[in-house]
Design a protein around this motif. Structure first.
Motif, PDB file in Angstrom:
ATOM      1  N   ASP A 150       0.837  -1.215   0.000  1.00  0.00           N
ATOM      2  CA  ASP A 150       0.000   0.000   0.000  1.00  0.00           C
ATOM      3  C   ASP A 150       0.863   1.254   0.000  1.00  0.00           C
ATOM      4  OD1 ASP A 150       1.041  -0.352   2.509  1.00  0.00           O
ATOM      5  OD2 ASP A 150      -0.743   0.374   3.555  1.00  0.00           O
ATOM      6  N   ASN A 151       1.836   1.309  -0.911  1.00  0.00           N
ATOM      7  CA  ASN A 151       2.828   2.388  -0.893  1.00  0.00           C
ATOM      8  C   ASN A 151       2.448   3.547  -1.803  1.00  0.00           C
ATOM      9  OD1 ASN A 151       5.136   3.468   0.130  1.00  0.00           O
ATOM     10  ND2 ASN A 151       6.551   2.317  -1.169  1.00  0.00           N
ATOM     11  N   ALA A 152       1.216   3.603  -2.248  1.00  0.00           N
ATOM     12  CA  ALA A 152       0.837   4.603  -3.240  1.00  0.00           C
ATOM     13  C   ALA A 152       0.553   5.962  -2.612  1.00  0.00           C
ATOM     14  CB  ALA A 152      -0.387   4.124  -4.014  1.00  0.00           C
ATOM     15  N   ASP A 153      -0.254   5.993  -1.554  1.00  0.00           N
ATOM     16  CA  ASP A 153      -0.678   7.285  -1.006  1.00  0.00           C
ATOM     17  C   ASP A 153       0.383   7.917  -0.125  1.00  0.00           C
ATOM     18  OD1 ASP A 153      -0.948   5.319   0.895  1.00  0.00           O
ATOM     19  OD2 ASP A 153      -2.748   6.184   1.817  1.00  0.00           O
ATOM     20  N   PHE A 154       1.123   7.083   0.583  1.00  0.00           N
ATOM     21  CA  PHE A 154       2.157   7.594   1.489  1.00  0.00           C
ATOM     22  C   PHE A 154       3.354   6.682   1.370  1.00  0.00           C
ATOM     23  CE2 PHE A 154       4.306   9.385   4.938  1.00  0.00           C
ATOM     24  CZ  PHE A 154       4.687   8.401   5.813  1.00  0.00           C
ATOM     25  N   ARG A 155       4.498   7.222   1.011  1.00  0.00           N
ATOM     26  CA  ARG A 155       5.647   6.392   0.671  1.00  0.00           C
ATOM     27  C   ARG A 155       6.455   6.036   1.926  1.00  0.00           C
ATOM     28  NH1 ARG A 155       4.611  10.120  -2.891  1.00  0.00           N
ATOM     29  NH2 ARG A 155       5.984  11.664  -1.987  1.00  0.00           N
ATOM     30  N   TYR A 156       6.571   4.738   2.177  1.00  0.00           N
ATOM     31  CA  TYR A 156       7.372   4.266   3.296  1.00  0.00           C
ATOM     32  C   TYR A 156       7.942   2.897   2.947  1.00  0.00           C
ATOM     33  CZ  TYR A 156       3.581   1.094   4.685  1.00  0.00           C
ATOM     34  OH  TYR A 156       2.648   0.093   4.706  1.00  0.00           O
ATOM     35  N   VAL A 157       8.960   2.491   3.682  1.00  0.00           N
ATOM     36  CA  VAL A 157       9.589   1.195   3.494  1.00  0.00           C
ATOM     37  C   VAL A 157      10.232   0.830   4.823  1.00  0.00           C
ATOM     38  CG1 VAL A 157      11.854   2.077   2.767  1.00  0.00           C
ATOM     39  CG2 VAL A 157      11.069  -0.137   1.923  1.00  0.00           C
ATOM     40  N   VAL A 158      10.432  -0.465   5.034  1.00  0.00           N
ATOM     41  CA  VAL A 158      11.096  -0.950   6.243  1.00  0.00           C
ATOM     42  C   VAL A 158      12.357  -1.684   5.823  1.00  0.00           C
ATOM     43  CG1 VAL A 158      10.941  -2.546   8.194  1.00  0.00           C
ATOM     44  CG2 VAL A 158       8.979  -1.118   7.596  1.00  0.00           C
ATOM     45  N   ARG A 159      13.477  -1.368   6.483  1.00  0.00           N
ATOM     46  CA  ARG A 159      14.681  -2.187   6.346  1.00  0.00           C
ATOM     47  C   ARG A 159      14.798  -3.027   7.602  1.00  0.00           C
ATOM     48  NH1 ARG A 159      19.991   0.397   3.603  1.00  0.00           N
ATOM     49  NH2 ARG A 159      20.715  -1.685   4.226  1.00  0.00           N
ATOM     50  N   SER A 160      14.914  -4.331   7.403  1.00  0.00           N
ATOM     51  CA  SER A 160      14.770  -5.245   8.530  1.00  0.00           C
ATOM     52  C   SER A 160      15.811  -6.349   8.493  1.00  0.00           C
ATOM     53  CB  SER A 160      13.362  -5.858   8.501  1.00  0.00           C
ATOM     54  OG  SER A 160      13.238  -6.885   9.463  1.00  0.00           O
ATOM     55  N   SER A 161      16.229  -6.778   9.679  1.00  0.00           N
ATOM     56  CA  SER A 161      17.038  -7.989   9.832  1.00  0.00           C
ATOM     57  C   SER A 161      16.171  -9.167  10.231  1.00  0.00           C
ATOM     58  CB  SER A 161      18.109  -7.770  10.900  1.00  0.00           C
ATOM     59  OG  SER A 161      17.495  -7.595  12.172  1.00  0.00           O
ATOM     60  N   GLY A 162      14.873  -8.933  10.370  1.00  0.00           N
ATOM     61  CA  GLY A 162      13.941  -9.927  10.877  1.00  0.00           C
ATOM     62  C   GLY A 162      13.617  -9.682  12.333  1.00  0.00           C
ATOM     63  N   LYS A 163      14.652  -9.342  13.118  1.00  0.00           N
ATOM     64  CA  LYS A 163      14.454  -9.081  14.547  1.00  0.00           C
ATOM     65  C   LYS A 163      14.354  -7.593  14.862  1.00  0.00           C
ATOM     66  CE  LYS A 163      16.941 -13.273  15.954  1.00  0.00           C
ATOM     67  NZ  LYS A 163      18.094 -13.826  16.736  1.00  0.00           N
ATOM     68  N   ALA A 164      15.115  -6.783  14.144  1.00  0.00           N
ATOM     69  CA  ALA A 164      15.110  -5.334  14.355  1.00  0.00           C
ATOM     70  C   ALA A 164      14.925  -4.663  13.002  1.00  0.00           C
ATOM     71  CB  ALA A 164      16.399  -4.875  15.013  1.00  0.00           C
ATOM     72  N   ALA A 165      14.563  -3.375  13.032  1.00  0.00           N
ATOM     73  CA  ALA A 165      14.258  -2.710  11.758  1.00  0.00           C
ATOM     74  C   ALA A 165      14.328  -1.203  11.928  1.00  0.00           C
ATOM     75  CB  ALA A 165      12.866  -3.128  11.266  1.00  0.00           C
ATOM     76  N   PHE A 166      14.331  -0.546  10.781  1.00  0.00           N
ATOM     77  CA  PHE A 166      14.138   0.901  10.700  1.00  0.00           C
ATOM     78  C   PHE A 166      13.042   1.155   9.672  1.00  0.00           C
ATOM     79  CE2 PHE A 166      18.497   0.474  12.126  1.00  0.00           C
ATOM     80  CZ  PHE A 166      18.604   1.433  13.123  1.00  0.00           C
ATOM     81  N   ILE A 167      12.150   2.050   9.995  1.00  0.00           N
ATOM     82  CA  ILE A 167      11.122   2.444   9.041  1.00  0.00           C
ATOM     83  C   ILE A 167      11.478   3.803   8.466  1.00  0.00           C
ATOM     84  CG2 ILE A 167       9.593   3.451  10.805  1.00  0.00           C
ATOM     85  CD1 ILE A 167       7.258   2.344   9.028  1.00  0.00           C
ATOM     86  N   PHE A 168      11.433   3.907   7.143  1.00  0.00           N
ATOM     87  CA  PHE A 168      11.737   5.137   6.434  1.00  0.00           C
ATOM     88  C   PHE A 168      10.427   5.697   5.869  1.00  0.00           C
ATOM     89  CE2 PHE A 168      15.621   2.814   6.545  1.00  0.00           C
ATOM     90  CZ  PHE A 168      16.669   3.728   6.492  1.00  0.00           C
TER      91      PHE A 168
END
Length: 916
Positions: free
Chosen positions: A422-440
């Protein structure tokens, strides 16, 4: 978590600060990437314990993942005396790889004559990088582009009849190999394996020939190795059908906020590079060569590195752009969020083109057939560090990300991007190791006002469970760019999430920064903690977690954490403004130190210097440990007032009026006689004449002869006339003769010969008593000789008509004596309107500017000339009303049709050593 459950229920029924539910869900629970090492055929990885190695995802230093920051600056475009200043400023911004084109034409403009002196001394530049703990990454061409004449290829290569450049043609190879050989000699012993700073080389540039170009890239790599370039990395540009011999070189990627090379006059609004995306290539760099996006590169085999992310762009003759402060941050965040593990900028520091002996060295459509015409001198690029040497707004924006990458890149590098559906209206992505992550998150798009996103919450599934945050729905406004951590370790204390960006860790202090409009909040696992307190906001303990919310960011905002073992930690949450003014620098003890100051800072060998255009400078220093977070250091320096008086120069202002009438009454004895004026002048410049004009005002009819050829252009009596005499001049000695048939009365003329060479040197010869005079019936000729001439008679000035037809405006001014004494720098600011501005010192063009509506600023340190009390000449040309030029600023486009200097100012910059 009970409080999360209740929050979600409230959202579902439309209750809460954000209004209707806007829940963003993503599954980021899969483990990190499969790391493949050894498949890339790179060079020597360096000394034991400092091995720099690369796998298919990231770089490692002594086995630890790193995300370095690479920034481009061109040593040959900055005076050698200013190199150290710009390197320290780049390092202070978190740049630790210095990239630089080695521009062939700058070093071998004339065949066989190599120049490695002054600002072309690449060896000294590399050693200076090493002195300041910076890696060096030369981009050695042979073809580079860089908005340089012929892309950096010398003219003498291209004028050879039997040669095919940029190919495996044996003749071209002979010359290209010699170029690599000479570079290798200059940089001998400075490779990373030798303990030097050179960690890699880029071969060629924008070699968009796909499989058909791989053989040439391989030959370049083998030749570079032959002449000593044994380095941990070999790279090429990969975009748009790049030539990438499999596993032999690493393709690097690019994105720019706009396209100054575009072959149209439209506003560039379709910038997909501000989106998070799986595809590494770009649709908007170069000349839009398009290929199947997966046709020639297996993305999984190579790490995602960039080398040309633009925080700015250049202005060209046909496109005048104004780049926003956050355009560069938006681009680089999009790349990092999408999985890039090396941000590389072009340009990070602007510069000034050197002048060639034979030509100017800028990209020029009319002379070389390239895409653009750029300023002769200016290569400001609207970069993070301006051509003037001043720190630009984007510098402070991207600095926030760089510090994070240096502090926590080892955590981010192994994480893979997970793209939501659902990245159309608001652009975001998650970079993840599976256990921890950062959301951009990105709600930013150049030239667009984006819809405010209301009621936003995120639901991220990780291996240890699903994290829903923040505790209440929030509003994401237009322009928001943010990065938030999930399951972030604070030295054995687990941060479930924070809606603020981690910034750095110094001692027992963890600094976070506000990066969205919503009030930051922190959720911490209670396990391992005995207490949590906050100087602002609320602290709530529930279901094994502490929630700190409603906090007000600032230097006094701290969250105190007491561990079960009695240890103390603090989280300091800074405001957006304080984040821009934050500095993480090398400390004297070899560690790091954190500062906040609205002055600019850098460190040199452990000493910290602050510089500002205000004489009152204050700096806050973070105490690594202890109760008091910041100590303040304040300095009041003597203020220096600098004034400059600008005088508008009237046309022919410096020309003497010479008497042309020889008799009081014209009679039969005098009617066939003439008064001849002779000006002998030398054009011994090594460059050919590009343009020669004779500006003349005469009361009576006259004819002009130059080098024994009559100029077939009329001079209108009583009006200012401009004659184009370009084709009549010659190298060496020249003779200009003006013929006035006798007229009675008080008649006179004045003239100025203006000669511009292809290397931009400009010489002016105005009428004075060296313009000799002779009365004669017989015409002087090269066959009969030019004897009998003597000094002319100077008379009073005339009122000149016709000046309005020649619309270039000229000004002159002098800098005060000792203007730079006691100062770090002085910036000359020129507030003008027009098409282009040029600044001359004697015959030298020292600065120029393509008007785009912004203030023209020149750092006088960068000129490196003896300017005290010396006259400078300023020329402003107007833009013709029917010019085909695009402006981002429509008001500037209208103003450009009028050449006018509104104000010239001198802005002093002060510097102080901060004593702790």
């Amino acid at each position: 978590m009970k409080y999360i459950f209740y929050t979600i229920i409230l959202i579902l029924i439309g209750v809460g600060t954000g209004g209707a539910q806007n829940l963003k869900c993503i599954d980021a629970s899969k483990p990190g990437p499969v790391v493949i090492s050894g498949q890339l055929k790179m060079g020597n990885s360096g000394p034991e314990g400092k091995e720099l190695e690369v796998n298919n995802h990231y770089l490692t230093l002594n086995g630890k993942p790193i995300i370095p920051v690479m920034g481009e600056v061109h040593y040959s475009r900055i005076p050698k005396e200013q190199w150290e200043d710009v390197l320290q400023k780049m390092k202070a911004c978190g740049v630790n790889i210095i990239a630089s084109y080695a521009l062939w034409i700058h070093h071998e403009e004339i065949e066989g004559q190599f120049d490695w002196s002054g600002n072309k001394d690449i060896r000294e530049f590399a050693k200076l990088c090493a002195k300041h703990g910076l890696w060096f990454y030369p981009r050695i061409g042979p073809w580079c582009h860089a908005e340089v004449r012929n892309g950096g290829t010398p003219d003498w290569i291209l004028t050879k009849t039997n040669l095919k450049d940029r190919s495996n043609d044996p003749v071209y190879q002979q010359y290209a190999e010699e170029w690599y050989k000479q570079l290798g000699l200059q940089l001998q012993g400075l490779m990373y394996k030798d303990g030097g700073p050179i960690i890699g080389v880029q071969l060629e540039n924008e070699y968009r020939r796909g499989k058909g170009g791989e053989a040439h890239i391989m030959w370049l790599k083998e030749t570079a190795r032959k002449y000593g370039f044994d380095t941990p990395l070999y790279t090429v540009t990969g975009w748009q059908n790049g030539s990438v011999p499999p596993m032999e070189v690493i393709p690097l990627w690019a994105a720019y906020p706009d396209a100054p090379w575009a072959d149209n006059l439209r506003r560039n609004e379709d910038k997909k590079d501000f989106l998070f995306k799986k595809y590494r290539d770009t649709d908007a760099v170069g000349d839009n060569v398009q290929q199947d996006r997966g046709a020639y590169i297996d993305y999984g085999a190579y790490p995602y590195f960039t080398c040309e992310i633009g925080v700015g762009v250049m202005n060209t003759d046909h496109r005048r752009l104004q780049i926003g402060l956050r355009d560069g941050l938006g681009l680089i965040m999009a790349k990092i969020g999408s999985g890039s593990n090396l941000p590389g900028y072009y340009m990070f520091a602007g510069g000034s083109n050197p002048l060639g002996q034979l030509t100017t060295l800028e990209e020029n459509r009319e002379e070389t057939g390239y895409y653009n015409t750029n300023p002769v001198i200016s290569y400001d690029f609207q970069a993070a560090i301006n051509e003037s040497g001043r720190l630009n707004g984007p510098y402070h924006e991207v600095k926030k990300l760089h510090y994070f990458l240096h502090e926590f890149g080892d955590r981010l590098a192994p994480m893979v991007p997970v793209f939501p559906e659902d990245n159309a209206d608001f652009r975001y992505v998650v970079r993840s190791s599976g256990k921890a992550a950062f959301i951009f998150g990105m709600n930013y798009f150049r030239h667009h006002q984006l819809e405010t996103q209301k009621g936003v919450q995120f639901e991220v599934k990780l291996a240890g469970g699903t994290v829903t945050f923040p505790s209440k729905p929030i509003t994401i406004s237009d322009g928001a760019i943010f990065m938030w951590p999930l399951n972030f370790d604070l030295e054995n204390i687990s941060l479930n999430y924070a809606t603020a960006q981690p910034f750095c860790h110094v001692g027992n202090k963890w600094v976070f920064i506000e990066d969205a409009d919503a009030s930051p909040e922190f959720s911490l696992k209670a396990e391992g903690l005995s207490s949590v307190t906050a100087s602002t906001g609320k602290v709530k303990e529930e279901d094994g977690n502490y929630l700190v919310s409603d906090i007000k960011p600032g230097v006094d905002c701290e969250i105190s954490l007491t561990g079960a073992d009695g240890s103390e930690r603090k989280i300091i949450v800074l405001s957006k403004a304080e984040a821009l003014n934050s500095w993480l620098l090398d400390a004297e003890d070899g560690g790091k130190a954190f500062f906040i100051s609205d002055a600019d800072l850098y460190a040199n060998q452990g000493n910290v210097f602050a510089f500002d255009t205000k004489p009152n400078i204050s700096v806050l220093k973070l105490n690594a440990d202890g109760d008091q977070n910041f100590e303040k250091y304040a300095y009041q320096l003597p203020e220096k007032q600098l004034q400059v008086a600008v005088e508008k120069v009237e046309l022919l202002q410096n020309a003497a009026f010479l008497k042309t009438s020889a008799v009081d009454v014209l009679d039969s004895k005098s009617i066939l006689r003439h008064r001849f004026f002779l000006k002998e002048f030398s054009l011994n410049n090594p460059s050919e004449v590009k343009r020669a004009q004779l500006l003349i005002y005469a009361d009576t009819d006259c004819k002009v002869q130059l080098n024994n050829r009559w100029v077939n252009q009329p001079v209108t009596p009583g009006e200012l006339t401009m004659l184009d005499v370009t084709g009549y001049t010659q190298k060496g000695e020249n003779k200009l003769m003006i013929d006035f048939p006798f007229e009675a009365g008080d008649q006179a003329f004045a003239a100025e010969l203006q000669v511009e060479h292809f290397n931009s040197n400009r010489i002016e010869f105005a009428t004075n008593q060296s313009w000799l005079m002779k009365d004669s019936y017989i015409y002087p000729s090269f066959l009969t000789g030019y004897g009998g001439f003597s000094a002319p008679e100077v008379v009073g000035r005339r009122e000149i008509a016709g000046e309005e037809q020649l619309a270039n405006q000229h000004y002159t001014f002098s800098l005060p004596e000792n203007y730079a004494d006691g100062l770090n720098n002085v910036y000359l600011q020129i507030d003008y309107t027009g098409d282009k501005g040029k600044l001359y010192f004697n015959q030298l063009l020292v600065a120029d500017n393509f008007y785009n509506g912004d203030l023209w600023e020149i750092g006088l340190n960068r000129l490196h000339l003896p300017l005290d009390a010396q006259p400078l000449k300023l020329e402003i040309s107007p833009m013709p009303a029917n010019s085909r030029v695009y402006f981002d600023d429509e008001l500037a486009q209208e103003a450009a049709t009028k050449a006018l200097v509104n104000k010239v100012s001198l802005v002093p910059e002060y510097r102080v050593s901060v004593a702790f």
